[in-house]
Design an enzyme around this catalytic site. Structure first.
Site, PDB file in Angstrom:
ATOM      1  N   SER A  20       0.835  -1.200   0.000  1.00  0.00           N
ATOM      2  CA  SER A  20       0.000   0.000   0.000  1.00  0.00           C
ATOM      3  C   SER A  20       0.870   1.250   0.000  1.00  0.00           C
ATOM      4  O   SER A  20       1.719   1.415   0.897  1.00  0.00           O
ATOM      5  CB  SER A  20      -0.892   0.017   1.243  1.00  0.00           C
ATOM      6  OG  SER A  20      -1.422   1.316   1.407  1.00  0.00           O
ATOM      7  N   HIS A  45      -1.598  -1.326  -3.970  1.00  0.00           N
ATOM      8  CA  HIS A  45      -2.822  -1.041  -3.214  1.00  0.00           C
ATOM      9  C   HIS A  45      -2.914   0.468  -2.977  1.00  0.00           C
ATOM     10  O   HIS A  45      -1.961   1.097  -2.498  1.00  0.00           O
ATOM     11  CB  HIS A  45      -2.778  -1.808  -1.891  1.00  0.00           C
ATOM     12  CG  HIS A  45      -4.027  -1.731  -1.081  1.00  0.00           C
ATOM     13  ND1 HIS A  45      -5.135  -2.517  -1.322  1.00  0.00           N
ATOM     14  CD2 HIS A  45      -4.351  -0.959  -0.014  1.00  0.00           C
ATOM     15  CE1 HIS A  45      -6.078  -2.251  -0.440  1.00  0.00           C
ATOM     16  NE2 HIS A  45      -5.637  -1.283   0.369  1.00  0.00           N
ATOM     17  N   ASP A  47      -4.955   3.408  -1.175  1.00  0.00           N
ATOM     18  CA  ASP A  47      -5.906   3.718  -0.102  1.00  0.00           C
ATOM     19  C   ASP A  47      -6.452   5.128  -0.266  1.00  0.00           C
ATOM     20  O   ASP A  47      -5.754   6.115  -0.028  1.00  0.00           O
ATOM     21  CB  ASP A  47      -5.209   3.580   1.260  1.00  0.00           C
ATOM     22  CG  ASP A  47      -5.006   2.132   1.644  1.00  0.00           C
ATOM     23  OD1 ASP A  47      -5.995   1.380   1.621  1.00  0.00           O
ATOM     24  OD2 ASP A  47      -3.863   1.752   1.950  1.00  0.00           O
ATOM     25  N   MET A  49      -8.974   7.885   0.997  1.00  0.00           N
ATOM     26  CA  MET A  49      -9.708   8.244   2.223  1.00  0.00           C
ATOM     27  C   MET A  49     -10.319   9.635   2.066  1.00  0.00           C
ATOM     28  O   MET A  49      -9.662  10.544   1.551  1.00  0.00           O
ATOM     29  CB  MET A  49      -8.758   8.237   3.429  1.00  0.00           C
ATOM     30  CG  MET A  49      -8.058   6.903   3.645  1.00  0.00           C
ATOM     31  SD  MET A  49      -7.086   6.918   5.160  1.00  0.00           S
ATOM     32  CE  MET A  49      -6.238   5.336   5.012  1.00  0.00           C
ATOM     33  N   HIS A  78      -8.750   0.960  -3.064  1.00  0.00           N
ATOM     34  CA  HIS A  78      -9.548   0.685  -1.864  1.00  0.00           C
ATOM     35  C   HIS A  78     -10.177   1.999  -1.429  1.00  0.00           C
ATOM     36  O   HIS A  78      -9.507   2.860  -0.861  1.00  0.00           O
ATOM     37  CB  HIS A  78      -8.613   0.107  -0.783  1.00  0.00           C
ATOM     38  CG  HIS A  78      -9.271  -0.122   0.539  1.00  0.00           C
ATOM     39  ND1 HIS A  78      -8.542  -0.334   1.696  1.00  0.00           N
ATOM     40  CD2 HIS A  78     -10.578  -0.196   0.901  1.00  0.00           C
ATOM     41  CE1 HIS A  78      -9.373  -0.518   2.705  1.00  0.00           C
ATOM     42  NE2 HIS A  78     -10.614  -0.428   2.258  1.00  0.00           N
ATOM     43  N   MET A  80     -12.116   4.150   0.815  1.00  0.00           N
ATOM     44  CA  MET A  80     -12.668   4.331   2.168  1.00  0.00           C
ATOM     45  C   MET A  80     -13.378   5.675   2.167  1.00  0.00           C
ATOM     46  O   MET A  80     -12.892   6.668   2.727  1.00  0.00           O
ATOM     47  CB  MET A  80     -11.532   4.273   3.203  1.00  0.00           C
ATOM     48  CG  MET A  80     -11.033   2.859   3.429  1.00  0.00           C
ATOM     49  SD  MET A  80      -9.424   2.808   4.220  1.00  0.00           S
ATOM     50  CE  MET A  80      -8.389   3.005   2.779  1.00  0.00           C
ATOM     51  N   MET A 149     -10.971  -6.183   6.229  1.00  0.00           N
ATOM     52  CA  MET A 149     -10.106  -5.297   7.021  1.00  0.00           C
ATOM     53  C   MET A 149      -9.726  -6.017   8.307  1.00  0.00           C
ATOM     54  O   MET A 149     -10.595  -6.478   9.056  1.00  0.00           O
ATOM     55  CB  MET A 149     -10.825  -3.983   7.362  1.00  0.00           C
ATOM     56  CG  MET A 149     -11.037  -3.026   6.197  1.00  0.00           C
ATOM     57  SD  MET A 149      -9.538  -2.526   5.334  1.00  0.00           S
ATOM     58  CE  MET A 149      -8.537  -1.856   6.661  1.00  0.00           C
ATOM     59  N   ASP A 187      -6.250  -6.792   4.879  1.00  0.00           N
ATOM     60  CA  ASP A 187      -5.653  -5.455   4.890  1.00  0.00           C
ATOM     61  C   ASP A 187      -5.574  -4.936   6.316  1.00  0.00           C
ATOM     62  O   ASP A 187      -6.607  -4.711   6.959  1.00  0.00           O
ATOM     63  CB  ASP A 187      -6.528  -4.529   4.029  1.00  0.00           C
ATOM     64  CG  ASP A 187      -5.944  -3.143   3.864  1.00  0.00           C
ATOM     65  OD1 ASP A 187      -4.832  -2.884   4.339  1.00  0.00           O
ATOM     66  OD2 ASP A 187      -6.637  -2.314   3.231  1.00  0.00           O
TER      67      ASP A 187
HETATM   68  C1  DX5 Z   1      -5.733   1.186   6.417  1.00  0.00           C
HETATM   69  C2  DX5 Z   1      -5.485   0.886   4.966  1.00  0.00           C
HETATM   70  C3  DX5 Z   1      -4.400  -0.081   4.749  1.00  0.00           C
HETATM   71  C4  DX5 Z   1      -3.059   0.360   5.273  1.00  0.00           C
HETATM   72  C5  DX5 Z   1      -2.437  -0.829   5.907  1.00  0.00           C
HETATM   73  O1  DX5 Z   1      -6.931   1.846   6.579  1.00  0.00           O
HETATM   74  O2  DX5 Z   1      -6.647   0.378   4.319  1.00  0.00           O
HETATM   75  O3  DX5 Z   1      -4.294  -0.488   3.394  1.00  0.00           O
HETATM   76  O4  DX5 Z   1      -2.186   0.839   4.283  1.00  0.00           O
HETATM   77  O5  DX5 Z   1      -1.316  -0.438   6.581  1.00  0.00           O
HETATM   78  P1  DX5 Z   1      -0.462  -1.458   7.442  1.00  0.00           P
HETATM   79  O6  DX5 Z   1      -0.024  -2.560   6.521  1.00  0.00           O
HETATM   80  O7  DX5 Z   1       0.650  -0.611   7.947  1.00  0.00           O
HETATM   81  O8  DX5 Z   1      -1.347  -1.985   8.551  1.00  0.00           O
HETATM   82 ZN    ZN Z   2      -6.353  -0.527   2.228  1.00  0.00          ZN
END
Ligand code: DX5
Ligand code: ZN
Length: 229
Positions: A20, A45, A47, A49, A78, A80, A149, A187
């Site tokens: 990610s 990946h 993320d 947000m 992904h 969020m 998750m 994840d």
């Molecule tokens: C968290 C993200 C993850 C994040 C994971 O909300 O969806 O993808 O990057 O990070 P690590 O691997 O550090 O837990």
């Molecule tokens: Zn993620």
């Protein structure tokens, strides 16, 4: 489309690693995705947000479009975000291959999966730790990916919540029983140690942010996470 979607899991020979970029240096995302390619990891990946579904803000479709020419990997977005339907066309155009949204953020998840397919993309469903697998029951036949998750979303560097791996086991048994084809991704809190637990539970894809970007030897880490050494 049916045939192509079906192919994915059948040809899967080893666990896919999806670093990610959340844990990368955002001032140099091109270098981050090149590091991912060079490590032997197959997926990137992404993320996304919105500052509402989860408190932080990260990046949008333009950053994804800008990263796209610097990587040969599969782009695994992904989302969020609340109202994910407003974003899927932009992410599809920006070069995302998989577009995954949270069922907690989308009332009309069934329609949204179809809309992602209509854009020619793979569609993923994600659940936070407090959401049980039963909430996915009427959607699984339309999903190419289920993202479990294993931490509460929003931040990298948190510890894996072990009970979430029970959901991976359940999703694997449902897939066999109903002869479905989604990939199971995990994840949050995936590192050198927890990767084996996630693989044993039946995960096909392992997302790793902080473990990957803090590793001095990314190729070795990817091999360990895949269980090939
Ligand atoms: C968290 C993200 C993850 C994040 C994971 O909300 O969806 O993808 O990057 O990070 P690590 O691997 O550090 O837990
Ligand atoms: Zn993620």
């Amino acid at each position: 489309m049916g045939y192509y979607r079906r192919m994915d899991r059948r040809i899967l020979k080893e666990t896919i690693i999806a670093p990610s970029v959340l844990s990368a240096d955002f001032s140099n995302l091109a270098a981050a995705v090149r590091d991912i390619d060079d490590s032997g990891a197959e997926w990137v990946h992404l993320d996304v947000m919105d500052g509402k579904f989860v408190p932080p803000l990260t990046f949008g479709h333009k950053a994804v479009a800008d990263m796209r020419p610097h990587s040969r990997g599969v782009f695994d977005a992904h989302l969020m975000v609340y109202e994910p339907r407003n974003l899927i066309a932009d992410f599809a155009r920006s070069g995302a291959d998989y577009i995954t949204f949270h069922i907690e953020a989308a009332v009309h998840a069934h329609r949204l999966l179809a809309a992602i397919h209509d854009l020619g993309k793979k569609a993923g469903l994600s659940i936070v730790p407090s959401t049980p697998v039963v909430m996915l029951e009427n959607l699984l036949d339309l999903a190419d990916l289920v993202l479990v998750m294993t931490v509460n979303p929003g931040y990298g560097g948190q510890a894996l919540i072990p009970m979430c791996l029970e959901k991976v086991r359940l999703l694997k048994s449902i897939r066999e029983r109903r002869n479905l084809n989604y990939l199971i991704s995990v994840d949050g809190g995936i590192n050198e140690k927890t990767a084996a637990l996630a693989r044993d539970a039946g995960s096909d894809v392992l997302v790793a942010g902080s473990a990957f970007f803090s590793s001095p030897d990314k190729q070795a880490l990817v091999r360990v996470m895949k269980g090939t050494e």
